[in-house]
Design a protein around this motif. Sequence first.
Motif, PDB file in Angstrom:
ATOM      1  N   ARG A  30      -3.665 -13.134   9.716  1.00 25.99           N
ATOM      2  CA  ARG A  30      -5.122 -13.026   9.711  1.00 25.99           C
ATOM      3  C   ARG A  30      -5.478 -14.370   8.814  1.00 25.99           C
ATOM      4  O   ARG A  30      -4.574 -14.765   7.887  1.00 25.99           O
ATOM      5  CB  ARG A  30      -5.779 -11.980   9.023  1.00 25.99           C
ATOM      6  CG  ARG A  30      -5.562 -10.553   9.721  1.00 25.99           C
ATOM      7  CD  ARG A  30      -6.092  -9.257   9.043  1.00 25.99           C
ATOM      8  NE  ARG A  30      -5.179  -9.205   7.710  1.00 25.99           N
ATOM      9  CZ  ARG A  30      -5.318  -8.056   6.896  1.00 25.99           C
ATOM     10  NH1 ARG A  30      -6.474  -7.388   7.158  1.00 25.99           N
ATOM     11  NH2 ARG A  30      -4.501  -8.001   5.769  1.00 25.99           N
ATOM     12  N   TRP A  83     -13.482 -17.993   6.269  1.00 26.29           N
ATOM     13  CA  TRP A  83     -14.609 -17.548   6.887  1.00 26.29           C
ATOM     14  C   TRP A  83     -15.850 -17.955   6.110  1.00 26.29           C
ATOM     15  O   TRP A  83     -16.929 -18.039   6.569  1.00 26.29           O
ATOM     16  CB  TRP A  83     -14.483 -15.910   7.169  1.00 26.29           C
ATOM     17  CG  TRP A  83     -13.327 -15.585   8.276  1.00 26.29           C
ATOM     18  CD1 TRP A  83     -12.319 -15.050   8.115  1.00 26.29           C
ATOM     19  CD2 TRP A  83     -13.344 -16.060   9.593  1.00 26.29           C
ATOM     20  NE1 TRP A  83     -11.646 -14.600   9.184  1.00 26.29           N
ATOM     21  CE2 TRP A  83     -12.233 -15.599  10.099  1.00 26.29           C
ATOM     22  CE3 TRP A  83     -14.427 -16.894  10.270  1.00 26.29           C
ATOM     23  CZ2 TRP A  83     -11.958 -15.740  11.664  1.00 26.29           C
ATOM     24  CZ3 TRP A  83     -14.201 -17.160  11.606  1.00 26.29           C
ATOM     25  CH2 TRP A  83     -12.960 -16.602  12.123  1.00 26.29           C
ATOM     26  N   VAL A 123     -18.927 -15.582  17.339  1.00 24.62           N
ATOM     27  CA  VAL A 123     -17.579 -15.522  16.537  1.00 24.62           C
ATOM     28  C   VAL A 123     -17.418 -14.217  15.706  1.00 24.62           C
ATOM     29  O   VAL A 123     -16.343 -13.889  15.654  1.00 24.62           O
ATOM     30  CB  VAL A 123     -17.591 -16.859  15.584  1.00 24.62           C
ATOM     31  CG1 VAL A 123     -16.417 -16.959  14.548  1.00 24.62           C
ATOM     32  CG2 VAL A 123     -17.861 -18.182  16.273  1.00 24.62           C
ATOM     33  N   CYS A 163     -14.062 -12.424  16.677  1.00 23.56           N
ATOM     34  CA  CYS A 163     -13.076 -12.498  15.658  1.00 23.56           C
ATOM     35  C   CYS A 163     -12.840 -11.274  14.820  1.00 23.56           C
ATOM     36  O   CYS A 163     -11.812 -11.460  13.758  1.00 23.56           O
ATOM     37  CB  CYS A 163     -13.092 -13.860  15.034  1.00 23.56           C
ATOM     38  SG  CYS A 163     -13.158 -15.312  16.244  1.00 23.56           S
ATOM     39  N   GLN A 221     -11.988  -7.865  12.945  1.00 26.56           N
ATOM     40  CA  GLN A 221     -10.863  -7.045  12.865  1.00 26.56           C
ATOM     41  C   GLN A 221     -11.466  -5.452  12.807  1.00 26.56           C
ATOM     42  O   GLN A 221     -12.611  -5.428  12.693  1.00 26.56           O
ATOM     43  CB  GLN A 221     -10.058  -7.205  11.752  1.00 26.56           C
ATOM     44  CG  GLN A 221      -9.333  -8.702  11.696  1.00 26.56           C
ATOM     45  CD  GLN A 221      -8.475  -8.904  12.864  1.00 26.56           C
ATOM     46  OE1 GLN A 221      -7.536  -8.236  13.198  1.00 26.56           O
ATOM     47  NE2 GLN A 221      -8.812  -9.991  13.492  1.00 26.56           N
ATOM     48  N   LEU A 272     -16.501 -10.812   8.931  1.00 25.17           N
ATOM     49  CA  LEU A 272     -15.158 -11.446   9.192  1.00 25.17           C
ATOM     50  C   LEU A 272     -14.105 -11.463   8.069  1.00 25.17           C
ATOM     51  O   LEU A 272     -12.939 -11.131   8.082  1.00 25.17           O
ATOM     52  CB  LEU A 272     -15.302 -12.885   9.722  1.00 25.17           C
ATOM     53  CG  LEU A 272     -15.943 -12.975  10.777  1.00 25.17           C
ATOM     54  CD1 LEU A 272     -16.436 -14.620  11.144  1.00 25.17           C
ATOM     55  CD2 LEU A 272     -15.131 -12.531  12.131  1.00 25.17           C
ATOM     56  N   PRO A 306     -13.258 -21.217  15.635  1.00 23.09           N
ATOM     57  CA  PRO A 306     -12.845 -20.294  15.134  1.00 23.09           C
ATOM     58  C   PRO A 306     -12.269 -19.058  16.411  1.00 23.09           C
ATOM     59  O   PRO A 306     -11.500 -18.531  16.378  1.00 23.09           O
ATOM     60  CB  PRO A 306     -13.652 -19.621  14.127  1.00 23.09           C
ATOM     61  CG  PRO A 306     -14.400 -20.734  13.900  1.00 23.09           C
ATOM     62  CD  PRO A 306     -14.667 -21.634  14.705  1.00 23.09           C
ATOM     63  N   VAL A 307     -13.077 -19.074  17.487  1.00 26.57           N
ATOM     64  CA  VAL A 307     -12.877 -18.254  18.663  1.00 26.57           C
ATOM     65  C   VAL A 307     -11.419 -18.762  19.108  1.00 26.57           C
ATOM     66  O   VAL A 307     -10.795 -17.810  19.644  1.00 26.57           O
ATOM     67  CB  VAL A 307     -13.895 -18.450  19.683  1.00 26.57           C
ATOM     68  CG1 VAL A 307     -13.691 -17.526  20.870  1.00 26.57           C
ATOM     69  CG2 VAL A 307     -15.362 -17.961  19.236  1.00 26.57           C
ATOM     70  N   ALA A 329      -8.767 -18.392  15.528  1.00 29.13           N
ATOM     71  CA  ALA A 329      -8.282 -16.910  14.865  1.00 29.13           C
ATOM     72  C   ALA A 329      -7.954 -16.161  15.807  1.00 29.13           C
ATOM     73  O   ALA A 329      -7.940 -16.113  17.079  1.00 29.13           O
ATOM     74  CB  ALA A 329      -9.804 -16.495  14.083  1.00 29.13           C
ATOM     75  N   ASP A 330      -7.060 -15.077  15.184  1.00 25.60           N
ATOM     76  CA  ASP A 330      -6.795 -14.075  16.137  1.00 25.60           C
ATOM     77  C   ASP A 330      -8.193 -12.978  16.451  1.00 25.60           C
ATOM     78  O   ASP A 330      -8.974 -12.935  15.585  1.00 25.60           O
ATOM     79  CB  ASP A 330      -5.771 -13.156  15.271  1.00 25.60           C
ATOM     80  CG  ASP A 330      -6.083 -12.950  13.994  1.00 25.60           C
ATOM     81  OD1 ASP A 330      -6.914 -13.452  13.489  1.00 25.60           O
ATOM     82  OD2 ASP A 330      -5.645 -11.919  13.339  1.00 25.60           O
ATOM     83  N   ARG A 331      -7.811 -12.398  17.549  1.00 25.72           N
ATOM     84  CA  ARG A 331      -8.944 -11.784  18.283  1.00 25.72           C
ATOM     85  C   ARG A 331      -9.009 -10.591  17.767  1.00 25.72           C
ATOM     86  O   ARG A 331      -8.153  -9.839  17.151  1.00 25.72           O
ATOM     87  CB  ARG A 331      -9.022 -11.894  19.886  1.00 25.72           C
ATOM     88  CG  ARG A 331      -8.964 -13.273  20.368  1.00 25.72           C
ATOM     89  CD  ARG A 331     -10.313 -13.955  20.273  1.00 25.72           C
ATOM     90  NE  ARG A 331     -10.712 -15.093  21.101  1.00 25.72           N
ATOM     91  CZ  ARG A 331     -11.022 -15.064  22.305  1.00 25.72           C
ATOM     92  NH1 ARG A 331     -11.135 -14.018  23.075  1.00 25.72           N
ATOM     93  NH2 ARG A 331     -11.061 -16.320  22.879  1.00 25.72           N
ATOM     94  N   LYS A 332      -9.943  -9.686  18.156  1.00 27.95           N
ATOM     95  CA  LYS A 332     -10.209  -7.930  17.556  1.00 27.95           C
ATOM     96  C   LYS A 332      -9.257  -7.360  18.674  1.00 27.95           C
ATOM     97  O   LYS A 332      -8.953  -7.598  19.467  1.00 27.95           O
ATOM     98  CB  LYS A 332     -11.674  -7.703  18.004  1.00 27.95           C
ATOM     99  CG  LYS A 332     -11.763  -6.386  17.296  1.00 27.95           C
ATOM    100  CD  LYS A 332     -13.312  -5.803  17.802  1.00 27.95           C
ATOM    101  CE  LYS A 332     -13.307  -4.622  17.578  1.00 27.95           C
ATOM    102  NZ  LYS A 332     -14.802  -3.975  17.823  1.00 27.95           N
TER     103      LYS A 332
END
Length: 353
Positions: free
Chosen positions: A3, A9, A39, A43, A45, A132, A344-345, A348-351
């Motif tokens: 993460r 963020w 975003v 992004c 969690q 985020l 960031p899309v 970063a790691d996606r949901k």
Amino acid sequence: MSRLHPGAWWLWAVALAAVASRTTNPVLLGLVIAVAGFVAVLCRQDTPWASAYGVFLRFGLVVIAIRVVFHVLLGGMEGATTLFVLPRVPLPDWAAGIRLGGPVTAEGLVFALCQGLQLATLLCCVGAANALANAKRLLRSLPAALYEVSVAVVVGLTVAPQLVASAGAVRRARALRGDAVRGVRAVRVLMVPVLEDAFERSLVLAAAMDSRGYGRTAGVPRSTRVLTGVLVIGGLMGLCVGAYGLLDGSAPPVVGAPMLAAGSVLAVAGLWTGSRRVRRTRYRPDGWGAREALVVGSGLVAALATFLAPADLGGADLSPSTVPLVAPGLPLLPALGLLVALAPVLIADRKRT
């Protein structure tokens, strides 16, 4: 994929808020809301505060409504296009300059809408950061000298996400019991259990902080505490005066960069002195790498594109005229900067679903 650092963020969201603070153009403000929401949705969690953006968006709509109502009742900017006239209430002489009722113009109404939209956009940026970032992880990354102040800030920042989580839990519990009430009545029904849960959380937090010795100064010399406080406060004052001197072109040269440099030195010295007297250990500390730098950089690109945009590339469209009333245009360079803020899309790691 690990993460992202929560500080990245928050810096990204602050950069978007800086864009919103620079403009009253509803087209650009709507683009800021869309970028922050896009975003935040992709992004975030699977956390209790992941839905914080939607709550802040609703707060923003309430802010817009309140700003318009205040303008209709108390007036403000006037114009030539009268929409309707409210009965005017006479006020005493000591309230000169304030009116209650009277004509409501299209120019003034649009001006109030733009101002309310600007405040709502700032709230949406904060909501995206809350959705985020994990405030507790952010607390672990701050300098030891700022630990006590940071705890207070983190507690304040987590109030809204915790209320969102409590409201969702209470709503699910009532739905399982067959009570699916909605609307205004749902607010009255949910208010008491949500506030009770918040009160219980505050008591648990107070007990945990007391058991860990929060706020105690045993073993720390008074001279060290005074020196640290003087250095930090002096540094913050220097930073504020220096920033004011740089923003104000009429200020003396000594108030600008020299005061900013002196304030930075004092603040760093205070943090270093305070960190030496506070012993803290970090379990699995959050690292700062290339992905965090790219996320922060995308937000800074949006902010710089807005602040440095020349008149022919959108700088003239940042504050559209309401008297006379004209249709707002799309600032080209700030809009392109906001598209960069969508990075960031991809980074970063996606949901996870």
